[in-house]
Design a protein around this motif. Structure first.
Motif, short mmCIF file in Angstrom:
data_model
loop_
_atom_site.label_atom_id
_atom_site.label_comp_id
_atom_site.label_asym_id
_atom_site.label_seq_id
_atom_site.Cartn_x
_atom_site.Cartn_y
_atom_site.Cartn_z
N LYS A 299 -6.53 1.57 -15.87
CA LYS A 299 -6.49 1.02 -17.22
C LYS A 299 -5.10 0.45 -17.53
N GLN A 300 -4.05 1.18 -17.12
CA GLN A 300 -2.69 0.70 -17.34
C GLN A 300 -2.47 -0.61 -16.60
N ARG A 301 -2.93 -0.69 -15.36
CA ARG A 301 -2.77 -1.92 -14.57
C ARG A 301 -3.52 -3.07 -15.22
N ALA A 302 -4.73 -2.81 -15.69
CA ALA A 302 -5.54 -3.87 -16.32
C ALA A 302 -4.83 -4.42 -17.56
N GLU A 303 -4.24 -3.52 -18.36
CA GLU A 303 -3.52 -3.96 -19.56
C GLU A 303 -2.30 -4.81 -19.16
N SER A 304 -1.60 -4.36 -18.13
CA SER A 304 -0.43 -5.12 -17.67
C SER A 304 -0.83 -6.49 -17.14
N ILE A 305 -1.93 -6.53 -16.42
CA ILE A 305 -2.43 -7.79 -15.87
C ILE A 305 -2.70 -8.78 -17.00
N LEU B 244 2.30 -10.37 -12.03
CA LEU B 244 0.84 -10.31 -12.04
C LEU B 244 0.31 -9.96 -10.65
N GLU B 245 0.86 -10.57 -9.64
CA GLU B 245 0.41 -10.33 -8.27
C GLU B 245 0.63 -8.87 -7.86
N ILE B 246 1.78 -8.31 -8.21
CA ILE B 246 2.08 -6.92 -7.88
C ILE B 246 1.08 -5.98 -8.56
N GLU B 247 0.88 -6.18 -9.85
CA GLU B 247 -0.06 -5.33 -10.61
C GLU B 247 -1.48 -5.47 -10.08
N GLN B 248 -1.88 -6.69 -9.75
CA GLN B 248 -3.23 -6.94 -9.24
C GLN B 248 -3.44 -6.21 -7.92
N ASN B 249 -2.43 -6.25 -7.04
CA ASN B 249 -2.53 -5.54 -5.76
C ASN B 249 -2.66 -4.03 -5.98
N GLU B 250 -1.85 -3.47 -6.88
CA GLU B 250 -1.93 -2.04 -7.18
C GLU B 250 -3.31 -1.70 -7.76
N LYS C 8 0.82 -1.21 0.00
CA LYS C 8 0.00 0.00 0.00
C LYS C 8 0.86 1.26 0.00
N ILE C 9 1.93 1.25 0.77
CA ILE C 9 2.81 2.42 0.83
C ILE C 9 3.32 2.77 -0.56
N SER C 10 3.84 1.77 -1.28
CA SER C 10 4.40 2.06 -2.61
C SER C 10 3.32 2.51 -3.59
N THR C 11 2.12 1.92 -3.49
CA THR C 11 1.04 2.30 -4.39
C THR C 11 0.56 3.71 -4.09
#
Length: 153
Positions: free
Chosen positions: A63-69, A81-87, A22-25
């Protein structure tokens, strides 16, 4: 409470809880908001950054996260995938809840009959009205093809 203050409060809570994800996001979000502030203050159209600007920014980030996922799923990169999903999950909390496919279809059908349009040529009218009435709650990436399908049938 303004959206920026809400995010800053959540950031402080994450710092206290020592939640690294959460801190990094939150830092990422606050950094993007700061960039947006700078952009809004400089340039010909000087203005204060408001909640609408921040929502647009957050939608872009989602939207960027969804594309990366999607890319990570295709390439079997579960670590990334896990990192992007959490963000994605953290950022989406600050946006209004999106309507589901059924509700979106129902709203589109009602709008088409209300406007009395029946051709794909009128799609712009429908999309414009949809953005005026439901800009925060509808995913327009899904609504476009749906409206086209409804107008073709």
């Amino acid at each position: 409470m303004p959206l920026k203050e809400t995010i800053e409060t959540e950031y402080k809570n994450a710092l206290k809880a020592k939640d690294k994800t959460k801190i990094s996001t939150y830092r990422l979000i606050l950094s993007s908001i700061k960039d947006l502030d700078i952009t809004n203050r400089s340039g010909p159209n000087k203005k204060e950054t408001d909640d609408e600007d921040i929502k647009k920014l957050l939608k872009k980030m989602v939207k960027q996260r969804a594309e990366s996922i999607d890319i990570y799923k295709k390439n079997n990169r579960t670590d990334l995938l896990e990192i992007e999903q959490n963000e994605y999950n953290i950022i989406i909390e600050f946006l209004p809840k999106q309507l589901g496919d059924e509700e979106t279809k129902k709203i589109c059908e009602e709008l088409i009959s209300k406007l009395g349009v029946n051709s794909v040529k009128d799609m712009g009218k429908v999309m414009g009205e949809l953005k005026k009435l439901h800009s925060d709650e509808i995913d327009f990436a899904k609504a476009g093809p749906l409206i086209k399908e409804l107008l073709n049938s």
